[in-house]
Scaffold this motif. Structure first.
Motif, PDB file in Angstrom:
ATOM      1  N   UNK A 165       0.834  -1.216   0.000  1.00 29.68           N
ATOM      2  CA  UNK A 165       0.000   0.000   0.000  1.00 29.68           C
ATOM      3  C   UNK A 165       0.863   1.258   0.000  1.00 29.68           C
ATOM      4  N   UNK A 166       1.994   1.192   0.697  1.00 34.85           N
ATOM      5  CA  UNK A 166       2.857   2.380   0.824  1.00 34.85           C
ATOM      6  C   UNK A 166       3.325   2.860  -0.555  1.00 34.85           C
ATOM      7  N   UNK A 167       3.661   1.919  -1.448  1.00 35.85           N
ATOM      8  CA  UNK A 167       4.139   2.307  -2.781  1.00 35.85           C
ATOM      9  C   UNK A 167       3.020   2.980  -3.583  1.00 35.85           C
ATOM     10  N   UNK A 168       1.795   2.429  -3.458  1.00 37.21           N
ATOM     11  CA  UNK A 168       0.683   3.038  -4.226  1.00 37.21           C
ATOM     12  C   UNK A 168       0.400   4.455  -3.687  1.00 37.21           C
ATOM     13  N   UNK A 169       0.493   4.610  -2.360  1.00 33.79           N
ATOM     14  CA  UNK A 169       0.266   5.949  -1.786  1.00 33.79           C
ATOM     15  C   UNK A 169       1.363   6.911  -2.264  1.00 33.79           C
ATOM     16  N   UNK A 170       2.594   6.402  -2.299  1.00 33.62           N
ATOM     17  CA  UNK A 170       3.706   7.252  -2.773  1.00 33.62           C
ATOM     18  C   UNK A 170       3.494   7.618  -4.247  1.00 33.62           C
ATOM     19  N   UNK A 171       2.992   6.665  -5.037  1.00 38.72           N
ATOM     20  CA  UNK A 171       2.711   6.935  -6.459  1.00 38.72           C
ATOM     21  C   UNK A 171       1.647   8.032  -6.594  1.00 38.72           C
ATOM     22  N   UNK A 172       0.602   7.929  -5.778  1.00 39.13           N
ATOM     23  CA  UNK A 172      -0.500   8.900  -5.839  1.00 39.13           C
ATOM     24  C   UNK A 172       0.018  10.305  -5.514  1.00 39.13           C
ATOM     25  N   UNK A 173       0.803  10.399  -4.458  1.00 33.98           N
ATOM     26  CA  UNK A 173       1.343  11.701  -4.064  1.00 33.98           C
ATOM     27  C   UNK A 173       2.263  12.244  -5.161  1.00 33.98           C
ATOM     28  N   UNK A 174       3.082  11.359  -5.729  1.00 37.84           N
ATOM     29  CA  UNK A 174       4.052  11.792  -6.749  1.00 37.84           C
ATOM     30  C   UNK A 174       3.353  12.345  -7.989  1.00 37.84           C
ATOM     31  N   UNK A 175       2.308  11.644  -8.476  1.00 40.96           N
ATOM     32  CA  UNK A 175       1.664  12.129  -9.715  1.00 40.96           C
ATOM     33  C   UNK A 175       0.903  13.428  -9.460  1.00 40.96           C
ATOM     34  N   UNK A 176       0.311  13.554  -8.265  1.00 47.42           N
ATOM     35  CA  UNK A 176      -0.410  14.794  -7.941  1.00 47.42           C
ATOM     36  C   UNK A 176       0.577  15.960  -7.839  1.00 47.42           C
TER      37      UNK A 176
END
Ligand code: KIV
Length: 281
Positions: A165-176
């Motif tokens: 989950x941590x990687x997906x959250x990091x991905x979400x923050x990065x693209x935003x």
């Protein structure tokens, strides 16, 4: 006398501004007639690389090409008055460098009239998203299950469970942070989708990611029952057009074989028929 407001075309900033407001409605389309229907009801029309599978009969989305996306994007654009058209950048057309992505996206925008592009990938694509966004190309991101990476992911599995989950959250923050105006969240658990949607300042568009998202997208052929090769749990069938079409084709074949089609009303006479106004049909 009341005058109804003009139906202004939806823009990427309009979509961005809907964060936390009225839910965003999105469907895919690949042809002008379907785009016309979708346009009447949806905010966003996605010319997805799913076209490779549902229209071209290919096994995965990896075989979609830039020319294929441009051809379908051009057709869809002709059917739209209002919805924002987003076109997928296909596999191999953007991952190499921000410059490669810009060249591909610029062709899509100029040749189809799209209002935005979508690309798959999270933190690894942040630089590319910033490059495009900073040069006049609105980007919808796509994280979680990214079908173009099906070989690396080992199948179309739910993403972000447990420690992932941590990687997906990091991905979400990065693209935003990179400037995406919205992000598709595909096939992640409801709890993760809820957390990401609460944290991000941009709208999340879910597919297999629960109603916790700011909007939803489905593949139109899936929800109409036209694509029936496989049916993910997250697809709701709103119609069975595949069955309806099968019945119609069977009836036609039967009537042709029996000689009952064409009937009198489908046949032209030898003499022109007089019609109102004096001309003949
Ligand atoms: O290609 C596509 O149709 C998509 C949606 C499933 C989000 O990317």
């Amino acid at each position: 006398m009341s005058v109804s407001a003009p139906r202004r075309p939806v823009t990427a900033p309009d979509v961005r501004a809907r964060k936390g407001g009225e839910r965003l409605v999105c469907l895919t389309a690949y042809t002008a007639p379907v785009a016309r229907i979708v346009d009447r009801h949806c905010d966003i029309v996605l010319v997805g690389d799913s076209v490779a599978m549902v229209v071209h009969g290919l096994d995965t989305t990896l075989s979609a090409t830039l020319d294929m996306m441009i051809l379908h994007g051009t057709a869809v654009r002709r059917g739209l008055d209002r919805a924002l058209m987003v076109v997928d950048l296909p596999f191999g057309s953007y991952e190499e460098s921000p410059e490669q992505a810009f060249r591909s996206a610029a062709r899509v925008m100029a040749e189809t009239g799209a209002g935005a592009v979508k690309l798959e990938g999270g933190a690894a694509m942040a630089e590319t998203i910033a490059f495009l966004s900073g040069r006049g190309i609105p980007v919808m991101a796509h994280i979680g299950l990214t079908p173009q990476a099906v070989n690396a992911l080992g199948g179309y599995k739910v993403q972000g469970r447990g420690g992932a989950a941590a990687q997906i959250k990091a991905d979400a923050t990065a693209v935003a942070q990179a400037g995406a105006f919205s992000v598709v969240l595909e096939k992640v658990a409801e709890s993760l989708a809820r957390e990401i949607t609460a944290e991000l300042a941009i709208p999340t568009i879910g597919i297999g990611a629960s109603a916790a998202c700011d909007g939803q997208v489905l593949v139109v052929d899936d929800m109409l029952g036209l694509f029936t090769e496989f049916r993910p749990k997250f697809v709701k069938r709103y119609a069975e057009l595949g069955e309806t079409a099968d019945e119609a084709v069977a009836a036609y074949a039967e009537e042709v074989r029996r000689g009952t089609f064409p009937a009198d009303e489908h046949v032209f006479g030898g003499e022109p028929k007089a019609v109102a106004g004096g001309s003949a049909a």
